[in-house]
Design an enzyme around this catalytic site. Sequence first.
Site, PDB file in Angstrom:
ATOM      1  N   LYS A  61       1.457  -2.981   8.966  1.00 13.32           N
ATOM      2  CA  LYS A  61       2.667  -2.151   8.928  1.00 13.32           C
ATOM      3  C   LYS A  61       3.823  -2.933   9.518  1.00 13.32           C
ATOM      4  CE  LYS A  61       4.344   2.455  10.253  1.00 13.32           C
ATOM      5  NZ  LYS A  61       3.955   3.758  10.872  1.00 13.32           N
ATOM      6  N   GLY A  85       6.858   4.568   4.477  1.00 14.80           N
ATOM      7  CA  GLY A  85       7.342   5.820   5.041  1.00 14.80           C
ATOM      8  C   GLY A  85       8.779   5.666   5.479  1.00 14.80           C
ATOM      9  N   GLY A  86       9.208   6.615   6.313  1.00 15.46           N
ATOM     10  CA  GLY A  86      10.602   6.590   6.728  1.00 15.46           C
ATOM     11  C   GLY A  86      10.943   5.407   7.598  1.00 15.46           C
ATOM     12  N   LEU A 111       0.815  -1.214   0.000  1.00  8.12           N
ATOM     13  CA  LEU A 111       0.000   0.000   0.000  1.00  8.12           C
ATOM     14  C   LEU A 111       0.846   1.260   0.000  1.00  8.12           C
ATOM     15  CD1 LEU A 111      -2.813  -0.959   2.570  1.00  8.12           C
ATOM     16  CD2 LEU A 111      -2.955  -0.951   0.070  1.00  8.12           C
ATOM     17  N   GLY A 112       2.015   1.203   0.617  1.00  9.32           N
ATOM     18  CA  GLY A 112       2.867   2.387   0.676  1.00  9.32           C
ATOM     19  C   GLY A 112       3.973   2.179   1.682  1.00  9.32           C
ATOM     20  N   ASP A 170       3.306  14.694  14.536  1.00  9.36           N
ATOM     21  CA  ASP A 170       3.525  14.682  13.089  1.00  9.36           C
ATOM     22  C   ASP A 170       2.199  14.846  12.344  1.00  9.36           C
ATOM     23  OD1 ASP A 170       5.130  14.643  10.842  1.00  9.36           O
ATOM     24  OD2 ASP A 170       5.197  12.454  10.691  1.00  9.36           O
TER      25      ASP A 170
END
Length: 981
Positions: free
Chosen positions: A90, A70-71, A67-68, A188
């Site tokens: 995740k 991040g850092g 799906l994607g 964030d």
Amino acid sequence: MDPLDAYLDACLAGEAEEPDVFLARHPELDEEARTVIRTIHREAARRRKRDALPFPRLGEYVLLRRLGEGGMGQVFLARQESLDRDVALKILRPELQSSQGAATRFRREALAVAKLRHRNIVAVHAMGEENGVRYIAMELVPGRNLDDVLAEGAARGDPPALDRILSWASQIARALAHAHEQGIVHRDVKPSNIRISPDGRPLLLDFGLARDLAADATALTTTFAGSPLYAAPEQLAGADIDARADLYALGVTLYQGVTGRVPFPGRTFEQVLKRVLVEDPLPPRRLDPTLPRALDVVVLKALAKSPADRYATASELADDLDAVREGRPIRARPPSPIARLRASARRRPRLTAGILLALATVGVAVGGSLWRDAADRTRRRGEAAADVREARARIRRLREIRTASEADARRLDGLREALTGRHFAPEEDKDLDVLELREATYVREREAVFGEALDLLRAAEKLDPGIAGTDDVRAELYGERWKEALATRDGIAESFYRQQALAYDASGRLAREMTGAAEVDLATGGEPASVYVFRYVEESELRDGGERRLVAVGYPAAAPGLDPAAWALRVVAPAGDVTATDVIVRVAGAPVRGSVFVPARRARLLAIAGVPVADLYDARARGGPGDEREFELEIDGRSEVVRATSLGGVGAVTDAAGMVESGGALGAVVHDGTVREVLLPHGLEVRMTAAPLYPHGGCHAGRTPLHLSLPPGLYLLLLTREGRRPVRRDLDAASGTRLHYDLPLPQEDMPPEFAYVVGLLGEVEPFWMLDREVTIAEYLEFLNDPAVLPTVGTDAGPILPMTGFDDGRGCPRDAAGRFLVPASMEPGWPAMTVPRGDAQAYAAWRTRRARARGATWRFALPTFAEWLIAGGRGRYFPFGNHYRPKWMKSCFARPRACIEAVRSYPVDESPGGIFDMSGSMYEWLDDWYDEVAGRRRLAGGAWGEGGPPELFRLSGGTGASPTYVSSMVGFRVTLRAAGGP
């Protein structure tokens, strides 16, 4: 197809061959095309490598696609096999798996979100580690991130509407308020961490940088972490931060949403840092003059350099955002000149002296302009007063629209209900088109007029901040919307607009209209009876995630610790120490909903072939004949596995109601609001309900005759008297009304499957209604009576023994000629393919049998008036005003359309305890649907129908010739006093 296009299509499909092989087959391609093909191949290979799954599964989670990322983490769509649901999984990035610091942050994210329960915060389902890979399983939220929404809107030149941006920001502010109350600072907040679901709900994501103030407060004074463009000044400087840093970040997000840019853009971190620490943001109205002036104040307060100058809490920010949306005054005030000067002096001390000198010079000229200001104020006050008058005129227009739309709505409802039951003449089709077009026009005009009125009030307050009367007009405006919501039975809208109207109702006039009590005088035919009062509310009003169906809550006090929306068993035939008002909430230690039992083994069926059993339907669907498999049982708290080729090899199964009626089970019984464990006696008869009543001292109003003072709403009265069947009667208490009811108690008892129905204000004589449809077993008993066949029904034709089903052959017969239940049916299914005359013949047959035993009552088909009274007041469906196919036996209640036993859907229960009035079968009524066309009324919806919702309404259904037969047509009967209608 061009070779270049063909190769591109093959790459997209993942089926492209090596470039050299492809080019060897296409020597006609020039060098430029060959270079393009090699480039496409390299890019496709990189993409495949990037999108490849690192492993097929992680514990019970099967990875489906990326799906994607991040850092710190990568996110995959995964299937959780144990619960058969999709989740967002995740995992810590591979290169960080060995980092103890990254693992700590990863764990901190899961623990932080796990503490939170809010509709605008993504939920964490589980956290774990498998083969050295750390993961978090989270709620899968479809939709797009806010940064994508804003970017796409900007690219199209069509950004999201201001009201939508403000609503999203307000909801996220309330989510932050919830997090801050739990001690969690997000750190964030930014558009890419806000997900907009398909229904427009914003959710806060990615708590990877979150901190728990209670657990690790010292970590909040470390170096900067976050996104510079959205970080607060103190966060960029590495100073102490608290929840107000999140408010600053939300302020930046809001600024970007309404202006299309961040307040302090920069190409480098240093540029952003300098601007955030030194410069003041440009007010949003300088970039878009159409924005409300109050929005400048709200945004700039959220972006204040000092945390002390910002909103104290996220709730205060949310309140002001809502006020801007609704045109109400905000609480925040712009900083005074002295405060602005003080802030400027702190940042730019050398400039301050020049400003003071300039102010002294300007003071000389001020006096000369005062007279001009006075004239301008007079002009502005006049314009403001004109705007208020225009707003009042819009209220008159809203009333005109409501009056016209309500009249049209009645005609439109009638046409829509008839649409599925008969042929429409051309003029009726035209009338339907005109009314539907008018309905859409009313909606658009209503919204436009309402918006214009609010805009006029905002304009008046801008011209003259001290103008009087705007609150009164707002109260009237919201009062009109409240009346519209009442007319459409939209409970949530009705509650919202009532609150808004009352907030501005300084005179109290609307309060008297909206909240004035209904005064009810109640008698029970001269026989004193105890009265318990329950108020209907939607489950969604009781808790987040609740369904929009009505449940009955004790009034004025609910039974403590008991869930009015949980499935339970109500007693219809008491036995032993279990009374007719008791409720069974657990059976053999198991919940009522979803539990499947094997009475012969005194066991509960837990799983089939390792898959948990969801309910009785699921058990039968997966327990059919086939290969040998494991059936997991629970017996006296221990697990036992039986291997069999079908459920029949384990034993007959039943639900919680059947287990109770088999006798000898242990049950948790609620009596007078108190739960006690008892051995349930033989002879009990119960009904599964999704809206149980818990009579207790907190909702006991006294004994009749009785006066009740009830706030406006829908209520259920439970009347009890020793030796009599409890009586349930719902009422619609409108504000300010005076009602006088005399509800006679039943003078004789009837079989438990009949519910006593008593109308209000003498609408109909009291009657008893079968609490479900006549079953196949009952109908075959009628057919097999030697005195019945052959017989002629009252409308037409001989009695038809279940024809039109089972391949048209009807019911089989045994050697003696008696009708049998077809192999494809079950005795407990509703009787079907019964023409109206035969349904009446069945009622007459039962009357003859009852009279032979000395009874004076007679059986009949229900009238339409009786049907509506039995179904409930102030609602479209027995369960409320909202339609869900799963709540009744409809075409879409199960994965495939099928017939089920009567009373299989506890949600489809009327206030009087009558089932299957929305779904299961169309039912013959003793009324015309279209007398001219010779069509009789069929009530309710049916198992093979999926909609429209109007079909399933209490007033819905269809019409048909009396001789019509179908597997979707059945009937039920009522009992009426001799000489009744």
